[in-house]
Scaffold this motif. Structure first.
Motif, PDB file in Angstrom:
ATOM      1  N   PRO A 247      -4.714   4.747   0.207  1.00 38.93           N
ATOM      2  CA  PRO A 247      -5.379   4.963   1.500  1.00 38.93           C
ATOM      3  C   PRO A 247      -5.781   3.631   2.125  1.00 38.93           C
ATOM      4  N   ARG A 248      -5.683   3.548   3.445  1.00 38.98           N
ATOM      5  CA  ARG A 248      -5.981   2.269   4.096  1.00 38.98           C
ATOM      6  C   ARG A 248      -6.460   2.492   5.526  1.00 38.98           C
TER       7      ARG A 248
ATOM      8  N   GLY B  30      -3.308   9.320   2.818  1.00 38.56           N
ATOM      9  CA  GLY B  30      -2.467   8.275   3.411  1.00 38.56           C
ATOM     10  C   GLY B  30      -1.749   8.723   4.661  1.00 38.56           C
TER      11      GLY B  30
ATOM     12  N   VAL C 101      -4.155   6.542   9.154  1.00 36.88           N
ATOM     13  CA  VAL C 101      -4.659   5.174   8.976  1.00 36.88           C
ATOM     14  C   VAL C 101      -5.531   4.851  10.188  1.00 36.88           C
TER      15      VAL C 101
ATOM     16  N   SER D  13       0.947   4.533  -2.475  1.00 37.99           N
ATOM     17  CA  SER D  13       0.244   5.589  -1.722  1.00 37.99           C
ATOM     18  C   SER D  13      -1.252   5.321  -1.643  1.00 37.99           C
TER      19      SER D  13
ATOM     20  N   CYS E  35       0.832  -1.211   0.000  1.00 38.65           N
ATOM     21  CA  CYS E  35       0.000   0.000   0.000  1.00 38.65           C
ATOM     22  C   CYS E  35       0.864   1.257   0.000  1.00 38.65           C
ATOM     23  N   GLU E  36       1.933   1.234   0.799  1.00 38.93           N
ATOM     24  CA  GLU E  36       2.842   2.377   0.864  1.00 38.93           C
ATOM     25  C   GLU E  36       3.455   2.671  -0.497  1.00 38.93           C
TER      26      GLU E  36
END
Length: 676
Positions: free
Chosen positions: A128-129, A247, A250, A126, A122-123
């Motif tokens: 969103p999580r 991002g 979280v 970028s 995910c990083e």
């Protein structure tokens, strides 16, 4: 199912370690939203997303499944992904069309390797999580320690929104740390009530985490935070939406997917916090020409091929025709579907940002862009990991070679981290995968879906033979059987050429016409045929220099065939006497592991006869560079994951040939004798 406007769509990937509860969560969301009237379970094989017979048998997800959930006027396209590392390609497919992710963690297991890997994924894009901690009713859950671990591992962006509420050992609800109210579970619903006593310290810790994360998103809020001024609920909620989309924040939510506690709150927050496709990091265009991206292919021997796609531009309707940019062919969409696991729901239209499926297109593959003819779109392709586990595959049924080949081609269309090739040298079909579990699933699918029984074996290593010495020999072929006879006579010298990339170098130094020039090509042709099979174990010969020095001929009985035969005789005798040896293929290997595993990896490399070339630090990983015999690497990707609990990865490629140790040569020669 209704047709939804782009602003009311959310595309989310469920990510996490294998067995963390993603499929149970997807099932809980669908059931809670009224999408089905029976709550399925992984154990009984009745969930909507794990519908493949292999998934039901193994009780794990092996492919990404689409589960659309209709909730409060919105459509949440849930992409339930596998958690086991062998099926990483499916995760990449899901991430290519997701606008956000929910990372699922078990309360009793904490941060697992799979959690780390999907966070990194995910990083890298970028995305969103939010974190969803499930099974909060497990015994001895230490929520505070879990949050501290997440903060230490993933950084200050982690912002818990809730404090779990326990009545004795029973998980009964949560305290909303932003609004400072308690909510008690009643089935899958919640009832608001006052904050219970005894949670002051936990609330203080959690609220501090929220405020720290919120302050990072805005300078004004940062100033308020350091000045110890009050940050209002409204300011926190606004900052959360902005921070989650970027991002920078979280959120952490908790619940228990098995009895659906907390699922309503999760879906509310997915709608509230996550961006719609037109607001995402790679926003869809609502107006204009139509463009879709094929992110996944599903092949079934009964219903045929389904292509799953995301509408990236405009909208698509039934009976539309779009141009496949890769093939240049027009494809007509006679039917449009929304998939809900294995169920197909036909629809008339899908708007920008939505995810659908189409069946039986002519020649469409994963990663294809299809668009209006004048549009000229081409979307970024998914980069799949290269597979490094390889095995030779053989059909057990007589005459099943073609059937096996056709079935493998269909499975390759589904899984882009799996491929096959036919080795013309060894006459073996070799299959490549991310891991042995993936290949085991392939074998099982061949039998269950396509009725082809197969076996896997270690592939034959492409050894080579060469010589280390110099030898001069005569090869004479003389045969008389009435009429014209056969006569060819050559004196040849064999020595190392020094170039192992070339099979042979041929020179002639004949003086005085002892061998007429017209037979030189026949001599070289004989040599060319001989080098395909060496004298030790029958492997191809490389690095050979052959010089024609002398010989003789007969004006009537000599022929090209006779000189070829004479050359063959000279080769067999000369190479045997010129100190023949076996060469093994050596690979350049780069192994990426966390620092703490370097000692174990280097020790294992020695056992595999590897030579350390160097080490370098790339990001947080140590890169070990080595040279290792290819024969030691066929299962190495799987072994490496075992040694590093899934944290290590490897890449390798053929570097060169070099002489094998004597004990290895003896084993190779003995193995060839047994095969003969």
């Amino acid at each position: 199912m209704n047709v939804y406007e782009t602003k009311n769509i959310r595309n989310i990937a469920l990510l996490g370690h294998g067995g963390c509860g993603k499929t149970t969560l997807a099932e809980g969301m669908l059931y809670t939203a009224g999408g089905k009237n029976r709550y399925g379970k992984v154990e009984s094989g009745t969930t909507s997303s794990d519908f493949d017979p292999e998934e039901i048998k193994r009780k794990i997800s092996i492919r990404t499944s689409l589960v659309p959930v209709e909730w409060k006027g919105h459509k949440i396209n849930v992409l339930d992904t596998p958690g086991y590392f062998d099926f990483l390609g499916n995760v990449k497919e899901a991430l290519s069309v997701s606008d956000a992710a929910v990372i699922v963690m078990k309360a009793g297991s904490g941060i697992e390797v799979g959690t780390e890997k999907v966070w990194e994924a995910c990083e890298s894009i970028s995305l969103p999580r939010m974190l969803y901690i499930t099974e909060m009713d497990a015994p001895n859950v230490n929520f505070e320690a879990l949050l501290e671990g997440c903060k230490a591992k993933f950084g200050p962006s982690v912002a818990p929104m809730q404090v779990p509420w326990y009545d004795g050992e029973k998980y009964v609800g949560y305290i909303h740390a932003v609004k400072m109210v308690a909510r008690k579970f009643e089935g899958d619903k919640v009832t608001e009530c006052p904050v219970p006593a005894g949670y002051e310290e936990e609330l203080k810790l959690v609220r501090t985490m929220i405020l720290e994360a919120v302050a990072e998103t805005d300078e004004t809020l940062m100033e308020k935070y350091f000045a110890e001024e009050e940050i209002t609920v409204s300011e926190i909620e606004n900052a959360l939406k902005v921070g989650v989309a970027s991002g920078d924040i979280v959120p952490v939510l908790c619940g228990n997917a098995i009895d659906r506690a907390g699922i309503r709150t999760l879906m509310d927050n997915i709608i509230r916090c996550f961006p719609s496709p037109d607001e995402a990091r790679n926003p869809c265009e609502i107006e204009g020409k139509t463009g879709i991206f094929i992110f996944k292919t599903m092949v079934d021997p009964f219903i045929g091929k389904f292509s799953l796609f995301k509408v990236k531009n405009g909208k698509i309707s039934r009976d539309d025709s779009l141009l496949d940019i890769r093939t240049g062919e027009s494809e007509k969409f006679v039917h449009l579907y929304i998939l809900q696991g294995k169920e197909q729901v036909e629809v008339e239209t899908l708007n920008a940002g939505d995810i659908g499926a189409v069946a039986k297109l002519k020649d469409v593959n994963t990663n294809d862009t299809l668009c209006d003819k004048e549009a000229g779109f081409e979307y970024e392709a998914i980069e799949f990991d290269k597979p490094y586990v390889k095995m030779a595959i053989f059909p057990l049924g007589k005459g099943d070679e073609e059937k096996m080949s056709l079935s493998l081609a269909k499975l390759m269309a589904e899984d882009k981290t799996f491929y096959t090739e036919y080795d013309k040298e060894t006459h073996e079909t070799v299959i490549y995968g991310i891991g042995e579990q993936q290949l085991d699933v392939i074998v099982s699918m061949l039998l269950e879906k396509f009725k082809v029984a197969v076996k896997l074996e270690k592939p034959t290593t492409r050894y080579r033979e060469t010589i280390k010495g110099k030898m001069q020999v005569r090869g004479k072929h003389k045969k008389q059987s009435g009429g014209h006879g056969q006569y060819g006579d050559v004196v040849m010298e064999f020595e190392p050429s020094g170039d192992l990339e070339m099979p042979y170098i041929f020179e002639e130094k004949v003086f005085g016409g002892a061998v007429p020039k017209q037979y030189f090509p026949a001599v070289e042709k004989g040599l060319e045929e001989c080098i395909h099979k060496g004298v030790l174990a029958g492997y191809p010969v490389v690095g050979l220099k052959a010089i024609l020095l002398d010989g003789s001929y007969h004006p009537v009985d000599s022929s090209e065939m006779a000189f070829k035969m004479a050359t063959t005789m000279a080769f067999k005798e000369g190479v045997v006497k010129a100190k023949p040896t076996i060469l093994e293929p050596i690979s350049h290997v780069e192994i990426s592991v966390p620092e703490e595993y370097t000692g174990d990896i280097m020790g294992d490399m020695k056992k595999r006869r590897g030579r350390l070339i160097g080490m370098e630090l790339r990001g947080r990983k140590q890169i070990i560079i080595a040279e290792v015999p290819m024969s030691e690497l066929y299962r190495y990707a799987t072994d490496l994951r075992s040694m590093t609990q899934g944290r290590g990865s490897v890449e390798y490629n053929f570097e060169r040939y070099e002489e094998a140790p004597q004990e290895i040569q003896e084993k190779v020669i003995e193995a060839r004798k047994e095969m003969a």
